[in-house]
Write an enzyme that holds these catalytic residues in place. Structure first.
Site, PDB file in Angstrom:
ATOM      1  N   HIS A 198       0.800  -1.232   0.000  1.00 13.72           N
ATOM      2  CA  HIS A 198       0.000   0.000   0.000  1.00 13.72           C
ATOM      3  C   HIS A 198       0.825   1.271   0.000  1.00 13.72           C
ATOM      4  O   HIS A 198       0.275   2.365  -0.082  1.00 13.72           O
ATOM      5  CB  HIS A 198      -0.949   0.023   1.201  1.00 13.72           C
TER       6      HIS A 198
HETATM    7  C1  UD1 Z   1      -2.276   5.246   5.889  1.00 11.55           C
HETATM    8  C2  UD1 Z   1      -0.980   5.717   6.541  1.00 11.55           C
HETATM    9  C3  UD1 Z   1       0.079   4.628   6.458  1.00 11.55           C
HETATM   10  C4  UD1 Z   1      -0.446   3.324   7.003  1.00 11.55           C
HETATM   11  C5  UD1 Z   1      -1.718   2.963   6.268  1.00 11.55           C
HETATM   12  C6  UD1 Z   1      -2.337   1.664   6.728  1.00 11.55           C
HETATM   13  C7  UD1 Z   1      -0.522   8.123   6.394  1.00 11.55           C
HETATM   14  C8  UD1 Z   1       0.315   9.140   5.734  1.00 11.55           C
HETATM   15  N1  UD1 Z   1      -0.451   6.893   5.873  1.00 11.55           N
HETATM   16  O1  UD1 Z   1      -2.022   5.089   4.504  1.00 11.55           O
HETATM   17  O2  UD1 Z   1       1.202   5.024   7.201  1.00 11.55           O
HETATM   18  O3  UD1 Z   1       0.527   2.315   6.839  1.00 11.55           O
HETATM   19  O4  UD1 Z   1      -2.670   4.010   6.474  1.00 11.55           O
HETATM   20  O5  UD1 Z   1      -3.435   1.351   5.939  1.00 11.55           O
HETATM   21  O6  UD1 Z   1      -1.209   8.417   7.345  1.00 11.55           O
HETATM   22  N2  UD1 Z   1      -9.483   4.373   1.887  1.00 11.55           N
HETATM   23  C9  UD1 Z   1     -10.667   3.689   1.891  1.00 11.55           C
HETATM   24  N3  UD1 Z   1     -11.208   3.371   3.096  1.00 11.55           N
HETATM   25  C10 UD1 Z   1     -10.629   3.687   4.277  1.00 11.55           C
HETATM   26  C11 UD1 Z   1      -9.412   4.383   4.259  1.00 11.55           C
HETATM   27  C12 UD1 Z   1      -8.850   4.716   3.045  1.00 11.55           C
HETATM   28  O7  UD1 Z   1     -11.236   3.378   0.852  1.00 11.55           O
HETATM   29  O8  UD1 Z   1     -11.188   3.346   5.340  1.00 11.55           O
HETATM   30  C13 UD1 Z   1      -8.868   4.701   0.584  1.00 11.55           C
HETATM   31  C14 UD1 Z   1      -9.184   6.095   0.141  1.00 11.55           C
HETATM   32  O9  UD1 Z   1      -9.391   6.074  -1.229  1.00 11.55           O
HETATM   33  C15 UD1 Z   1      -7.904   6.853   0.450  1.00 11.55           C
HETATM   34  C16 UD1 Z   1      -6.839   5.785   0.290  1.00 11.55           C
HETATM   35  O10 UD1 Z   1      -7.470   4.573   0.706  1.00 11.55           O
HETATM   36  O11 UD1 Z   1      -7.719   7.932  -0.399  1.00 11.55           O
HETATM   37  C17 UD1 Z   1      -5.631   6.024   1.133  1.00 11.55           C
HETATM   38  O12 UD1 Z   1      -5.996   6.204   2.511  1.00 11.55           O
HETATM   39  P1  UD1 Z   1      -5.123   7.160   3.464  1.00 11.55           P
HETATM   40  O13 UD1 Z   1      -5.625   7.140   4.848  1.00 11.55           O
HETATM   41  O14 UD1 Z   1      -4.964   8.485   2.827  1.00 11.55           O
HETATM   42  O15 UD1 Z   1      -3.694   6.511   3.428  1.00 11.55           O
HETATM   43  P2  UD1 Z   1      -3.217   4.988   3.448  1.00 11.55           P
HETATM   44  O16 UD1 Z   1      -2.643   4.703   2.124  1.00 11.55           O
HETATM   45  O17 UD1 Z   1      -4.281   4.065   3.956  1.00 11.55           O
END
Ligand code: UD1
Length: 370
Positions: free
Chosen positions: A208
């Site tokens: 991820h």
């Molecule tokens: C975040 C953390 C990372 C951690 C990871 C675990 C930061 C900078 N990054 O990254 O350190 O290892 O979480 O998962 O804080 N999304 C969903 N549902 C959710 C959450 C996210 O669909 O419940 C999708 C959304 O499209 C979002 C993307 O995942 O834009 C990324 O989510 P985000 O929280 O921005 O960062 P992660 O890549 O999950």
């Protein structure tokens, strides 16, 4: 004396297994009044709700429901919504864990309100400032007041940065507290039959990191190595939401099964029965170390060097060639690794001890709550 009110911040999936044992230990302590704040950085049931259930975490006192966005949007939104909570609750301290955007945003808000910040998992460094998590770690540590550290490298990095030694406590690893408390229950999960896994030997993949999944060519590079490996070791790949949309060209090929993100117990069961794990996650490097499962980290660096020194982790890089070289060189039959010091399931108690010592040293005006 009134108990010390502590705001405990949870935001994203890897925070939940660290906070669960700490919150339990804090709630048992009559001198501490923990308040649970969920920022809502992760909000899907599969990324959040399911972890609360599996880990027995109670309903948050505050749910800020920030959701997804750019880093600027998300961080700013968390700050805007956390600020009134700090103003209202007048906590004696704010506890943040790990290195996600919620960690950074809530530390900043706490300090701007003159509230001490307690950083759990402080001091880890990948020395790669292109990683958003590295920026979050550096900034959070720059303004924290108490540093609770999982491994020796964390203490060394903080000392290098000039943090006074008395503010640093090597407490062990809360994620491993959760693992040890739940591994027996996890092994009872029926995930292997739900995924129809019939092979005795299989691998698990998680990916991820933005650097690995946001660029098509980089993702193809990794996937092509995994496709080769899957010819001899079938692979199960729970896909993070960030990675899902980028995998289209790879679906349905080779012996790689793409599945939805798994809950805590199901994932622990899947990993603990696997022959090898390929991942760019931080926490999974730690969990595989304790489970004795070989881990191939699909990155050029790690902020968790003890998983390499003591554990089962190898840095496999991110090129197809380096991943295949690491895979070919590995001896999966003998490598069990050792568990790093203090990853013994008792980190939460040590955190609480350090928190006590911290507040006992403070003037009553800071330790008391309004
Ligand atoms: C975040 C953390 C990372 C951690 C990871 C675990 C930061 C900078 N990054 O990254 O350190 O290892 O979480 O998962 O804080 N999304 C969903 N549902 C959710 C959450 C996210 O669909 O419940 C999708 C959304 O499209 C979002 C993307 O995942 O834009 C990324 O989510 P985000 O929280 O921005 O960062 P992660 O890549 O999950």
């Amino acid at each position: 004396m009134m108990p010390v009110r502590l705001l405990c911040v949870a935001g994203a999936r890897p925070n939940f297994m660290k906070l669960a044992p700490l919150l339990c230990a804090l709630e048992r302590d009559p001198e501490i009044d923990p308040v649970l704040v969920h920022t809502g950085q992760h909000y899907d049931d599969a990324m959040s709700g399911c972890f609360f259930r599996d880990l027995g975490i109670r309903e948050p006192d505050y749910h800020l429901q920030v959701g997804s966005g750019t880093h600027a949007d998300q961080t700013a939104e968390i700050m805007k919504r956390f600020d009134p909570v700090v103003v209202k609750e007048k906590p004696g301290g704010v506890i943040v864990v790990g290195d996600v955007n919620s960690t950074l945003a809530c530390s900043l808000v706490a300090k701007k309100n003159q509230v001490p910040v307690i950083h759990v998992e402080a001091g880890l460094r990948s020395f790669d400032r292109t990683m958003p998590e590295e920026i979050n770690r550096i900034v959070t540590d720059a303004i924290s007041d108490l540093f609770l550290v999982t491994e020796e490298s964390g203490r060394c990095n903080l000392l290098e940065d000039g943090v006074p030694p008395e503010k640093i406590h090597l407490v062990g690893n809360l994620m491993i507290d959760s693992l040890r408390a739940n591994v027996t229950r996890a092994r009872e999960s029926d995930i292997l039959s739900r995924l129809d896994i019939r092979e005795a030997r299989y691998g698990v993949v998680t990916l991820h990191r933005p650097a690995n999944v946001d660029s098509g060519p980089q993702l193809r590079e990794i996937m092509s190595a995994l496709e080769v490996i899957s010819e001899t070791l079938p692979i199960y790949f729970p896909v993070h939401p960030r990675t899902r949309s980028r995998l289209n060209g790879h679906l349905g090929r080779h012996r790689i099964s793409f599945v939805d993100p798994l809950g805590y117990l199901d994932f622990l069961c899947l990993v603990s029965n696997s022959s090898a794990v390929f991942t760019d996650s931080g926490g999974i490097q730690e969990e595989t170390t304790v489970l004795g499962v070989p881990c191939f980290t699909l990155r050029e660096n790690t902020e968790r060097p003890s998983t390499i020194e003591h554990g089962t982790n190898v840095l496999a890089g991110v090129s197809s060639e380096s991943i295949l070289n690491a895979w070919t060189a590995a001896d999966l039959t003998t490598r069990h690794g050792r568990v790093p010091p203090l990853w013994d399931g008792r980190a939460a108690d040590r955190c609480v001890e350090a928190i006590h010592a911290f507040f006992n040293c403070k003037p009553a005006s800071l330790a008391a709550t309004g």
